[in-house]
Design a protein around this motif. Structure first.
Motif, short mmCIF file in Angstrom:
data_model
loop_
_atom_site.label_atom_id
_atom_site.label_comp_id
_atom_site.label_asym_id
_atom_site.label_seq_id
_atom_site.Cartn_x
_atom_site.Cartn_y
_atom_site.Cartn_z
N LEU A 165 0.84 -1.24 0.18
CA LEU A 165 0.15 -0.14 -0.06
C LEU A 165 0.89 1.31 -0.06
CD1 LEU A 165 -2.63 -1.08 2.73
CD2 LEU A 165 -2.72 -1.50 0.19
N THR A 166 2.10 0.98 0.13
CA THR A 166 2.96 2.35 0.30
C THR A 166 3.76 2.36 -1.02
OG1 THR A 166 3.48 1.33 2.68
CG2 THR A 166 4.88 3.07 1.74
N SER A 167 3.55 3.72 -1.47
CA SER A 167 4.43 4.29 -2.50
C SER A 167 6.12 4.41 -2.41
CB SER A 167 3.91 5.21 -3.15
OG SER A 167 4.31 6.64 -2.27
N HIS A 168 6.79 4.36 -3.52
CA HIS A 168 8.19 4.58 -3.20
C HIS A 168 8.63 5.75 -2.81
CE1 HIS A 168 8.96 1.22 -6.00
NE2 HIS A 168 8.22 1.63 -6.85
N GLU A 169 7.58 6.71 -2.68
CA GLU A 169 7.83 8.35 -2.12
C GLU A 169 7.42 7.88 -0.48
OE1 GLU A 169 5.75 8.06 -4.74
OE2 GLU A 169 7.53 8.37 -6.14
N GLY A 170 6.89 6.88 -0.15
CA GLY A 170 6.34 6.70 1.44
C GLY A 170 5.05 7.17 1.64
N GLY A 171 4.45 7.86 0.70
CA GLY A 171 2.91 7.91 0.89
C GLY A 171 1.88 6.44 0.59
#
Length: 166
Positions: free
Chosen positions: A147-153
């Protein structure tokens, strides 16, 4: 078909070739109630079996009642059957363009737009840490769904409903 017996039990092992619908040419034209106890492991076979009792030239469409236990996989499988029957439509009046006509309740379809929204809300709440029993890291590890993007969101393109259910 003559109305001598009130209950019919048949299985996948019985094969096809017989019809169990309320045919206009039969003596017994009463509306049938079919309880789907064991649908098997393939939706297409279950749909073929249900087709034995839902035909053209019928006096009335049968009522289908899927019976499940509290095993979650059964609910998922019945959902698949309900969705496929609704999309086929062929079993309701013998025509593909008729739609599902309520053979199953909408609650049997776990892949509706409401289920999509509920899944999004679940993902959002897991990501926000609102479920102490299932922290985000544990969820991602147990399910293999990120559920977590590469950017951390939180990801915008979340796993689709079918992938989550499967």
């Amino acid at each position: 078909m003559a109305g001598d017996k009130q209950i019919l039990i048949f299985s996948d092992a019985g094969g096809t070739g017989r019809s169990y619908h309320a045919d206009l040419n039969a003596v017994n034209r009463r509306r049938r109630s079919h309880y789907l106890l064991e649908a098997g492991w393939r939706a297409d076979n279950a749909i073929q079996g249900l087709g034995r009792s839902h035909r053209t030239n019928q006096a009335s469409a049968p009522i289908f009642r899927p019976v499940t236990t509290n095993v979650r996989g059964e609910h998922r499988f019945i959902s698949t059957i309900a969705r496929r029957l609704d999309s086929l439509g062929a079993l309701t009046r013998g025509q593909r363009q008729t739609g599902g006509n309520g053979i199953f309740d909408t609650k049997d379809n776990l892949e509706s737009e409401y289920a999509e929204y509920a899944l999004y809300e679940l993902f959002k709440q897991i990501y926000q840490g609102r479920f102490a029993q299932v922290p985000l890291g544990t969820f991602e590890q147990m399910t293999g769904l990120s559920l977590t993007s590469h950017e951390g969101g939180m990801k915008i393109d979340l796993p689709p409903l079918r992938k989550f259910l499967n």
